[in-house]
Structure formats: C-alpha cells, structure tokens
Design a protein around this motif. Structure first.
Motif, PDB file in Angstrom:
ATOM      1  N   HIS A   9       0.527   3.178  -4.085  1.00 21.34           N
ATOM      2  CA  HIS A   9      -0.624   2.297  -3.902  1.00 21.34           C
ATOM      3  C   HIS A   9      -0.517   1.547  -2.582  1.00 21.34           C
ATOM      4  O   HIS A   9      -1.494   1.436  -1.830  1.00 21.34           O
ATOM      5  CB  HIS A   9      -0.678   1.317  -5.075  1.00 21.34           C
ATOM      6  N   LYS A  10       0.662   1.049  -2.271  1.00 15.81           N
ATOM      7  CA  LYS A  10       0.866   0.302  -1.032  1.00 15.81           C
ATOM      8  C   LYS A  10       0.774   1.216   0.187  1.00 15.81           C
ATOM      9  O   LYS A  10       0.316   0.782   1.254  1.00 15.81           O
ATOM     10  CB  LYS A  10       2.225  -0.399  -1.069  1.00 15.81           C
ATOM     11  N   ILE A  11       1.203   2.467   0.047  1.00 16.52           N
ATOM     12  CA  ILE A  11       1.091   3.425   1.157  1.00 16.52           C
ATOM     13  C   ILE A  11      -0.375   3.669   1.501  1.00 16.52           C
ATOM     14  O   ILE A  11      -0.754   3.737   2.677  1.00 16.52           O
ATOM     15  CB  ILE A  11       1.803   4.752   0.808  1.00 16.52           C
ATOM     16  N   LYS A  12      -1.226   3.782   0.483  1.00 18.62           N
ATOM     17  CA  LYS A  12      -2.665   3.954   0.720  1.00 18.62           C
ATOM     18  C   LYS A  12      -3.247   2.734   1.427  1.00 18.62           C
ATOM     19  O   LYS A  12      -4.084   2.860   2.325  1.00 18.62           O
ATOM     20  CB  LYS A  12      -3.386   4.188  -0.612  1.00 18.62           C
ATOM     21  N   ILE A  13      -2.796   1.554   1.019  1.00 16.47           N
ATOM     22  CA  ILE A  13      -3.274   0.324   1.644  1.00 16.47           C
ATOM     23  C   ILE A  13      -2.883   0.268   3.114  1.00 16.47           C
ATOM     24  O   ILE A  13      -3.712  -0.006   3.993  1.00 16.47           O
ATOM     25  CB  ILE A  13      -2.714  -0.910   0.895  1.00 16.47           C
ATOM     26  N   ILE A  14      -1.608   0.532   3.386  1.00 11.58           N
ATOM     27  CA  ILE A  14      -1.117   0.435   4.766  1.00 11.58           C
ATOM     28  C   ILE A  14      -1.745   1.492   5.647  1.00 11.58           C
ATOM     29  O   ILE A  14      -2.033   1.256   6.834  1.00 11.58           O
ATOM     30  CB  ILE A  14       0.429   0.511   4.814  1.00 11.58           C
ATOM     31  N   ASN A  15      -2.014   2.698   5.104  1.00 11.58           N
ATOM     32  CA  ASN A  15      -2.663   3.754   5.887  1.00 11.58           C
ATOM     33  C   ASN A  15      -4.096   3.369   6.249  1.00 11.58           C
ATOM     34  O   ASN A  15      -4.571   3.669   7.354  1.00 11.58           O
ATOM     35  CB  ASN A  15      -2.658   5.070   5.105  1.00 11.58           C
ATOM     36  N   THR A  16      -4.781   2.687   5.330  1.00 12.03           N
ATOM     37  CA  THR A  16      -6.142   2.220   5.614  1.00 12.03           C
ATOM     38  C   THR A  16      -6.134   1.180   6.731  1.00 12.03           C
ATOM     39  O   THR A  16      -6.978   1.201   7.638  1.00 12.03           O
ATOM     40  CB  THR A  16      -6.777   1.622   4.353  1.00 12.03           C
ATOM     41  N   LEU A  17      -5.165   0.262   6.688  1.00  5.60           N
ATOM     42  CA  LEU A  17      -5.051  -0.756   7.728  1.00  5.60           C
ATOM     43  C   LEU A  17      -4.664  -0.131   9.069  1.00  5.60           C
ATOM     44  O   LEU A  17      -5.164  -0.554  10.121  1.00  5.60           O
ATOM     45  CB  LEU A  17      -4.020  -1.808   7.321  1.00  5.60           C
ATOM     46  N   LEU A  68       2.019  -4.918  12.579  1.00  5.95           N
ATOM     47  CA  LEU A  68       3.382  -5.361  12.260  1.00  5.95           C
ATOM     48  C   LEU A  68       3.396  -6.232  11.006  1.00  5.95           C
ATOM     49  O   LEU A  68       4.241  -6.056  10.122  1.00  5.95           O
ATOM     50  CB  LEU A  68       3.964  -6.137  13.443  1.00  5.95           C
ATOM     51  N   VAL A  69       2.451  -7.178  10.933  1.00  5.55           N
ATOM     52  CA  VAL A  69       2.375  -8.070   9.777  1.00  5.55           C
ATOM     53  C   VAL A  69       2.076  -7.276   8.508  1.00  5.55           C
ATOM     54  O   VAL A  69       2.695  -7.497   7.454  1.00  5.55           O
ATOM     55  CB  VAL A  69       1.302  -9.155  10.001  1.00  5.55           C
ATOM     56  N   ALA A  70       1.123  -6.342   8.591  1.00  8.63           N
ATOM     57  CA  ALA A  70       0.751  -5.547   7.421  1.00  8.63           C
ATOM     58  C   ALA A  70       1.913  -4.675   6.948  1.00  8.63           C
ATOM     59  O   ALA A  70       2.130  -4.510   5.745  1.00  8.63           O
ATOM     60  CB  ALA A  70      -0.455  -4.671   7.757  1.00  8.63           C
ATOM     61  N   MET A  75       5.089  -2.747   2.984  1.00  8.31           N
ATOM     62  CA  MET A  75       6.078  -1.671   2.946  1.00  8.31           C
ATOM     63  C   MET A  75       7.504  -2.227   2.942  1.00  8.31           C
ATOM     64  O   MET A  75       7.812  -3.132   3.727  1.00  8.31           O
ATOM     65  CB  MET A  75       5.899  -0.734   4.152  1.00  8.31           C
ATOM     66  N   PRO A  76       8.372  -1.685   2.081  1.00  8.10           N
ATOM     67  CA  PRO A  76       9.766  -2.144   2.092  1.00  8.10           C
ATOM     68  C   PRO A  76      10.468  -1.661   3.357  1.00  8.10           C
ATOM     69  O   PRO A  76      10.180  -0.583   3.874  1.00  8.10           O
ATOM     70  CB  PRO A  76      10.361  -1.474   0.838  1.00  8.10           C
ATOM     71  N   ASN A 265      -1.584 -13.408  -5.903  1.00  6.86           N
ATOM     72  CA  ASN A 265      -0.457 -12.511  -5.637  1.00  6.86           C
ATOM     73  C   ASN A 265      -0.876 -11.051  -5.699  1.00  6.86           C
ATOM     74  O   ASN A 265      -0.024 -10.158  -5.704  1.00  6.86           O
ATOM     75  CB  ASN A 265       0.668 -12.770  -6.662  1.00  6.86           C
ATOM     76  N   ASP A 266      -2.162 -10.805  -5.781  1.00  4.25           N
ATOM     77  CA  ASP A 266      -2.680  -9.449  -5.868  1.00  4.25           C
ATOM     78  C   ASP A 266      -2.652  -8.800  -4.484  1.00  4.25           C
ATOM     79  O   ASP A 266      -3.269  -9.317  -3.547  1.00  4.25           O
ATOM     80  CB  ASP A 266      -4.109  -9.496  -6.412  1.00  4.25           C
ATOM     81  N   PRO A 267      -1.966  -7.643  -4.313  1.00  5.99           N
ATOM     82  CA  PRO A 267      -1.924  -6.992  -2.995  1.00  5.99           C
ATOM     83  C   PRO A 267      -3.300  -6.547  -2.502  1.00  5.99           C
ATOM     84  O   PRO A 267      -3.538  -6.492  -1.294  1.00  5.99           O
ATOM     85  CB  PRO A 267      -0.996  -5.789  -3.225  1.00  5.99           C
ATOM     86  N   ILE A 268      -4.208  -6.239  -3.437  1.00  5.27           N
ATOM     87  CA  ILE A 268      -5.566  -5.850  -3.049  1.00  5.27           C
ATOM     88  C   ILE A 268      -6.270  -7.007  -2.351  1.00  5.27           C
ATOM     89  O   ILE A 268      -6.997  -6.816  -1.370  1.00  5.27           O
ATOM     90  CB  ILE A 268      -6.388  -5.405  -4.287  1.00  5.27           C
ATOM     91  N   PHE A 269      -6.029  -8.224  -2.827  1.00  5.45           N
ATOM     92  CA  PHE A 269      -6.642  -9.404  -2.216  1.00  5.45           C
ATOM     93  C   PHE A 269      -6.105  -9.600  -0.801  1.00  5.45           C
ATOM     94  O   PHE A 269      -6.866  -9.868   0.136  1.00  5.45           O
ATOM     95  CB  PHE A 269      -6.348 -10.637  -3.074  1.00  5.45           C
ATOM     96  N   TYR A 270      -4.799  -9.454  -0.616  1.00  9.06           N
ATOM     97  CA  TYR A 270      -4.203  -9.555   0.719  1.00  9.06           C
ATOM     98  C   TYR A 270      -4.756  -8.465   1.636  1.00  9.06           C
ATOM     99  O   TYR A 270      -5.006  -8.702   2.816  1.00  9.06           O
ATOM    100  CB  TYR A 270      -2.682  -9.426   0.626  1.00  9.06           C
ATOM    101  N   PHE A 271      -4.932  -7.285   1.083  1.00  5.37           N
ATOM    102  CA  PHE A 271      -5.480  -6.153   1.842  1.00  5.37           C
ATOM    103  C   PHE A 271      -6.893  -6.462   2.333  1.00  5.37           C
ATOM    104  O   PHE A 271      -7.227  -6.221   3.502  1.00  5.37           O
ATOM    105  CB  PHE A 271      -5.479  -4.906   0.957  1.00  5.37           C
ATOM    106  N   ILE A 272      -7.730  -7.034   1.459  1.00  7.12           N
ATOM    107  CA  ILE A 272      -9.108  -7.371   1.832  1.00  7.12           C
ATOM    108  C   ILE A 272      -9.120  -8.446   2.913  1.00  7.12           C
ATOM    109  O   ILE A 272      -9.908  -8.385   3.871  1.00  7.12           O
ATOM    110  CB  ILE A 272      -9.899  -7.835   0.593  1.00  7.12           C
ATOM    111  N   VAL A 273      -8.227  -9.440   2.789  1.00  6.71           N
ATOM    112  CA  VAL A 273      -8.151 -10.518   3.780  1.00  6.71           C
ATOM    113  C   VAL A 273      -7.823  -9.956   5.163  1.00  6.71           C
ATOM    114  O   VAL A 273      -8.451 -10.302   6.173  1.00  6.71           O
ATOM    115  CB  VAL A 273      -7.095 -11.570   3.362  1.00  6.71           C
ATOM    116  N   ILE A 274      -6.827  -9.072   5.231  1.00  9.49           N
ATOM    117  CA  ILE A 274      -6.413  -8.501   6.524  1.00  9.49           C
ATOM    118  C   ILE A 274      -7.487  -7.568   7.073  1.00  9.49           C
ATOM    119  O   ILE A 274      -7.825  -7.617   8.264  1.00  9.49           O
ATOM    120  CB  ILE A 274      -5.077  -7.752   6.381  1.00  9.49           C
TER     121      ILE A 274
END
Length: 308
Positions: A9-17, A68-70, A75-76, A265-274
């Motif tokens: 799920h996080k890989i999909k988020i980071i690839n979109t960013l 870099l921030v994203a 991502m670990p 603490n929802d990663p989707i919310f952080y994703f939308i903000v960025i």
C-alpha cells in the motif's frame, strides 16, 4: 501478511507521489530552459520573466525536497540524523514560503505591466526586472528568521516513543513547545501569509477590472482588429489570473488539511496532504507555457544554432 499488504500500500502511495514530482520537475525544467534560451537569444526580458524563472527554480527544489520527505514518511529505510531532519524540513517550509512570495510578486508585476501611463504604477514599468528580485531576497531572509526558531524544535526520532512528541516523518519529530512560543510562531506565519495572499487578491482584482473595461471599450468601438483575445499581454494576464486563483484555492485547502493533519495517523490522509500541497508546483509551469506562442520557434532556432 498484514505487513506485506501495508508495505504494498505504501509503495503505491510513494509511486504516485514520485509520479507527481516527475511531472512537476519536467514542466518546471522545461519552463526554466525556455526562459534561459530567451535570455541567450538576447530578447529583452519582460517585467514578469525573472519571477517566472525563479518560481520554476523554486518549484524544482521544492519537489525534490518533497520526494525526500515522502520517502522518509512512507518507506522504511535508514533513519536521518538530527541535522538532516532540521535541514530537510526547514527547506521544505522555506521553499513553500518562497513559492508564495514569488507568486504574489508575479501577480503584482503583471498588474504593473497592465497599468496605463497615467497610473502611479507606471513608473515601475521602467525599472529593471532584475531589481524586483531584491524584494524576494529580502522576503526570503525574513522567512528564514521566522522559521529558524521553529527548526530548533525539530529533532531525530528517539528510539523510545514519547506522548509529548509530534511525529512528522519516520526519522523526524517535533519537540514539545511552550504554548506562547507556538502561538507567536503560528501568528507570525499566518499574518505574513495573509498579507501576501491579500496583495495577490488586490492585484488580481485590478487586472480583472482592467480586462473588463478594455472589453467594454472594444465592444463600444466595434474594434475587431485588436481584441483582448488576440493580445499576448491579455492572454498572459488571463493565465496569471488562473494561476493566482489556482494557488489561492490550493493554498487554502492545504492550510486546512495541515491544521487537521496532526490528530490523524492515517497514511492516506498524509498522502492527500502532500499530493494536494504540491499540486500548484506541478501544474503552474504548464499554465505559464500555455501562453508562450514562441516556444517552438525558439527551440527550432536554438537547434539550428547547435547544428551549425
């Protein structure tokens, strides 16, 4: 199994960013290259050319820092040091503030460009465009002085969790701040942002009024040879008005989301903000380039020069 799904799920988020950053970097790099080629060809710079070039450069750096921030957020990986946290997060806030300053300056300069000779603003038309960048330099120093105390409260995430810390990324967190310090810092930033957005709104209102009067005059004189649509100056003005409107909407929405960010603490919310917070940096170069009719001609001429 849950950890694998969470990582996917996080890989999909980071690839979109990363995709958003790649589009923005391409557009801003192309816009900056176009401005450099205009300068090399010896074309006289318009009053708005330097802030447009600087805005493209600011957005390139902003999108790089955002990546870099994203990456550290989703991502670990190897944890950042205390100095890296301070530097990266300071630059992230700093470039965001510079984007606001440059956009406000661009709006004011376009209003000056449209002003008639009888106007008090007309005297600024004859100033060198590069003198206007001195204002941006002063503003950047001002923003640095405001953000510096905030940076001292940023630190690398300790090994042991603490309820008093505000976690920004996996590597960085915010130390507890005194209530009066936080209120002073937040008030200063908000007041400064309101001033620049207000200047942007005033200059935009002036441009809208000017275009409306010009359209009325054209209709009254039944002029078909020089309509507002055919004028490059008016096309550029309408594009900058779209730019200002898009910026104000995105900036307001991002400010609201950022205010709501800390309880979530929802990663989707952080994703939308960025994603939303950097949409202006991604879209703006394409809006500016849409008014430049001489792009193909300049690149063709430069290509012939290189071949010779």
């Amino acid at each position: 199994m849950i950890k694998i799904n969470e990582l996917s799920h996080k890989i999909k988020i980071i690839n979109t960013l990363y995709f958003e950053a790649a589009i923005g970097l391409s557009g801003n790099s192309f816009l900056l290259l176009f401005q450099v080629l205009k300068f090399i060809r010896g074309q006289r710079p318009r009053l708005t050319d330097p802030p447009i070039s600087l805005l493209a450069l600011i957005h390139i750096l902003m999108l790089v820092v955002m990546s870099l921030v994203a990456t550290d957020m989703f991502m670990p990986g190897k944890r950042w040091s205390d100095s890296t946290c301070k530097s990266v997060l300071f630059l992230h806030r700093y470039f965001r503030s510079l984007s606001l300053c440059a956009t406000s300056l661009l709006s004011i300069l376009q209003a000056i460009t449209l002003s008639p000779r009888s106007s008090r603003l007309a005297k600024f038309k004859y100033k060198s465009p590069y003198h206007m960048l001195g204002c941006l330099l002063v503003l950047s120093i001002f923003y640095s002085s405001i953000s510096s105390p905030f940076t001292t409260h940023i630190t690398a995430t300790p090994n042991l969790t603490s309820p008093g810390f505000t976690y920004i990324t996996q590597s960085c967190c915010l130390l507890p701040m005194h209530y009066s310090f936080w209120n002073t810092f937040y008030t200063l930033l908000t007041l400064t942002d309101v001033i620049f957005v207000g200047l942007m709104a005033i200059s935009s209102a002036y441009m809208v009024t000017f275009l409306y009067r010009h359209k009325k005059q054209s209709q009254f004189l039944h002029s078909t040879n020089r309509s507002p649509t055919s004028s490059p100056e008016h096309r550029a003005t309408r594009t900058i008005l779209c730019l200002m409107s898009f910026f104000v909407v995105m900036y307001t929405l991002n400010s609201i989301l950022s205010y709501l960010r800390y309880p979530s603490n929802d990663p989707i919310f952080y994703f939308i903000v960025i994603l939303e917070g950097h949409s202006y940096a991604t879209v703006s170069p394409f809006l500016v380039l849409s008014t430049e009719k001489q792009i193909i001609h300049i690149f063709k001429c430069y290509g012939r020069t290189v071949n010779i």
